[in-house]
Design a protein around this motif. Sequence first.
Motif, PDB file in Angstrom:
ATOM      1  N   UNK A  23       7.386   1.368  12.563  1.00 58.91           N
ATOM      2  CA  UNK A  23       7.992   0.175  13.147  1.00 58.91           C
ATOM      3  C   UNK A  23       6.931  -0.694  13.817  1.00 58.91           C
ATOM      4  N   UNK A  24       6.072  -0.087  14.626  1.00 59.78           N
ATOM      5  CA  UNK A  24       5.013  -0.839  15.290  1.00 59.78           C
ATOM      6  C   UNK A  24       4.068  -1.474  14.258  1.00 59.78           C
ATOM      7  N   UNK A  25       3.656  -0.688  13.281  1.00 60.37           N
ATOM      8  CA  UNK A  25       2.706  -1.182  12.284  1.00 60.37           C
ATOM      9  C   UNK A  25       3.331  -2.272  11.422  1.00 60.37           C
ATOM     10  N   UNK A  26       4.608  -2.095  11.062  1.00 61.56           N
ATOM     11  CA  UNK A  26       5.294  -3.111  10.273  1.00 61.56           C
ATOM     12  C   UNK A  26       5.389  -4.432  11.016  1.00 61.56           C
ATOM     13  N   UNK A  27       5.694  -4.362  12.313  1.00 58.96           N
ATOM     14  CA  UNK A  27       5.754  -5.580  13.128  1.00 58.96           C
ATOM     15  C   UNK A  27       4.392  -6.257  13.180  1.00 58.96           C
ATOM     16  N   UNK A  28       3.332  -5.452  13.285  1.00 61.78           N
ATOM     17  CA  UNK A  28       1.975  -6.022  13.293  1.00 61.78           C
ATOM     18  C   UNK A  28       1.670  -6.699  11.961  1.00 61.78           C
ATOM     19  N   UNK A  29       2.123  -6.092  10.840  1.00 63.64           N
ATOM     20  CA  UNK A  29       1.903  -6.694   9.530  1.00 63.64           C
ATOM     21  C   UNK A  29       2.595  -8.036   9.397  1.00 63.64           C
ATOM     22  N   UNK A  30       3.806  -8.145   9.930  1.00 61.24           N
ATOM     23  CA  UNK A  30       4.539  -9.418   9.882  1.00 61.24           C
ATOM     24  C   UNK A  30       3.809 -10.487  10.697  1.00 61.24           C
ATOM     25  N   UNK A  31       3.329 -10.113  11.885  1.00 63.58           N
ATOM     26  CA  UNK A  31       2.595 -11.059  12.724  1.00 63.58           C
ATOM     27  C   UNK A  31       1.323 -11.525  12.019  1.00 63.58           C
ATOM     28  N   UNK A  53      -0.692  -8.310   3.886  1.00 65.73           N
ATOM     29  CA  UNK A  53      -0.929  -7.644   5.170  1.00 65.73           C
ATOM     30  C   UNK A  53      -0.054  -6.412   5.358  1.00 65.73           C
ATOM     31  N   UNK A  54       1.182  -6.468   4.917  1.00 62.64           N
ATOM     32  CA  UNK A  54       2.053  -5.301   5.064  1.00 62.64           C
ATOM     33  C   UNK A  54       1.531  -4.126   4.249  1.00 62.64           C
ATOM     34  N   UNK A  55       0.990  -4.406   3.055  1.00 67.76           N
ATOM     35  CA  UNK A  55       0.448  -3.312   2.233  1.00 67.76           C
ATOM     36  C   UNK A  55      -0.752  -2.663   2.914  1.00 67.76           C
ATOM     37  N   UNK A  60      -2.826   1.863   6.233  1.00 66.36           N
ATOM     38  CA  UNK A  60      -3.463   2.306   7.475  1.00 66.36           C
ATOM     39  C   UNK A  60      -2.576   3.303   8.221  1.00 66.36           C
ATOM     40  N   UNK A  61      -1.277   3.036   8.241  1.00 68.28           N
ATOM     41  CA  UNK A  61      -0.344   3.933   8.926  1.00 68.28           C
ATOM     42  C   UNK A  61      -0.346   5.313   8.285  1.00 68.28           C
ATOM     43  N   UNK A 146      -5.081  -0.998  16.635  1.00 66.63           N
ATOM     44  CA  UNK A 146      -4.836   0.356  17.135  1.00 66.63           C
ATOM     45  C   UNK A 146      -4.717   0.353  18.654  1.00 66.63           C
ATOM     46  N   UNK A 147      -5.609  -0.397  19.312  1.00 64.26           N
ATOM     47  CA  UNK A 147      -5.564  -0.454  20.766  1.00 64.26           C
ATOM     48  C   UNK A 147      -4.283  -1.081  21.287  1.00 64.26           C
ATOM     49  N   UNK A 148      -3.865  -2.192  20.673  1.00 61.03           N
ATOM     50  CA  UNK A 148      -2.657  -2.876  21.122  1.00 61.03           C
ATOM     51  C   UNK A 148      -1.415  -2.012  20.917  1.00 61.03           C
ATOM     52  N   UNK A 149      -1.303  -1.396  19.739  1.00 57.23           N
ATOM     53  CA  UNK A 149      -0.142  -0.565  19.459  1.00 57.23           C
ATOM     54  C   UNK A 149      -0.112   0.657  20.370  1.00 57.23           C
TER      55      UNK A 149
END
Length: 281
Positions: A23-31, A53-55, A60-61, A146-149
């Motif tokens: 969920x966190x990584x997906x949100x980052x990909x959208x941003x 970006x999502x791929x 990465x996840x 990684x730091x932000x998440x």
Amino acid sequence: MTLTELEEFWGKPTIRNELRKTLYMGAAGIVLGLIGPFDSYNLPQAFARHLYWLSLIMISSLMSGPLARGMFPPMNRAGFSPLLGFALFSVAMSIGIFPFVIFNEIYLSSPQGVTWDYSLEFLGYVGGWDYIEWFGQVLVLTTVLIGAISMIHRAVQKPAPATPSTPLPGPDATTEVAGQKFLKRLASNLGHELLCLSMEDHYLRAFTTKGDQLILMRLKDAASELEGYPGLQVHRSHWVALSAIREVKRDGRRIILQLKNDHEVPVSRSYVDELKEQGIL
């Protein structure tokens, strides 16, 4: 964050943790798809930019779990600082994702799709400094991500509820009093059968038969509050309950205590005599 906290979030292979991380990584990909960093905004369609970006983020996840489980435990045992451990983890993640970045560059620049001949031509045409610059961009973005998440995850975690100040159950008055001041700090769902205490930076991680909890205090103060509880300090960073010791192992001149929760605790030479007095050695 401590190395243990980073390992638990990025490496713990539970369904709940993987869903939270996705969920966190997906949100980052959208941003990132909306922002379009590193010239990705030049992609003709917004859908393609988000897919790009999502791929990369999802790859990465998937990488983060095995890397975290392989890197953080040995770094923790070796005494690495959280900042150094975080930096090395970011570098490893960047190295893992970099080939996929190159593949995407080949795909986006190819007029006829990815072919072997065009890939070789592309790799030969691009200069060495271009690769260094691309990797630097990947490293910066990965580190920030990684730091932000990690910090967002830590911020949304609620602290464990304090145990009500009621007398601890026990067969006699002596058992009730022994170590009660410290045991009241533990969450009620952890019970009161303490196994060991381990320092993690400025925090103390308390392990019981039902789980563990981080507490902001010094080991010296915890040992004082546990006066009367059957246990002893065996290392400047570790305290163990006598009932938790399952086996004593030797690795050359090193002495290691195997606990019944499968944790291994090293013994410092200065505490060997105390263990002998207790009949453990």
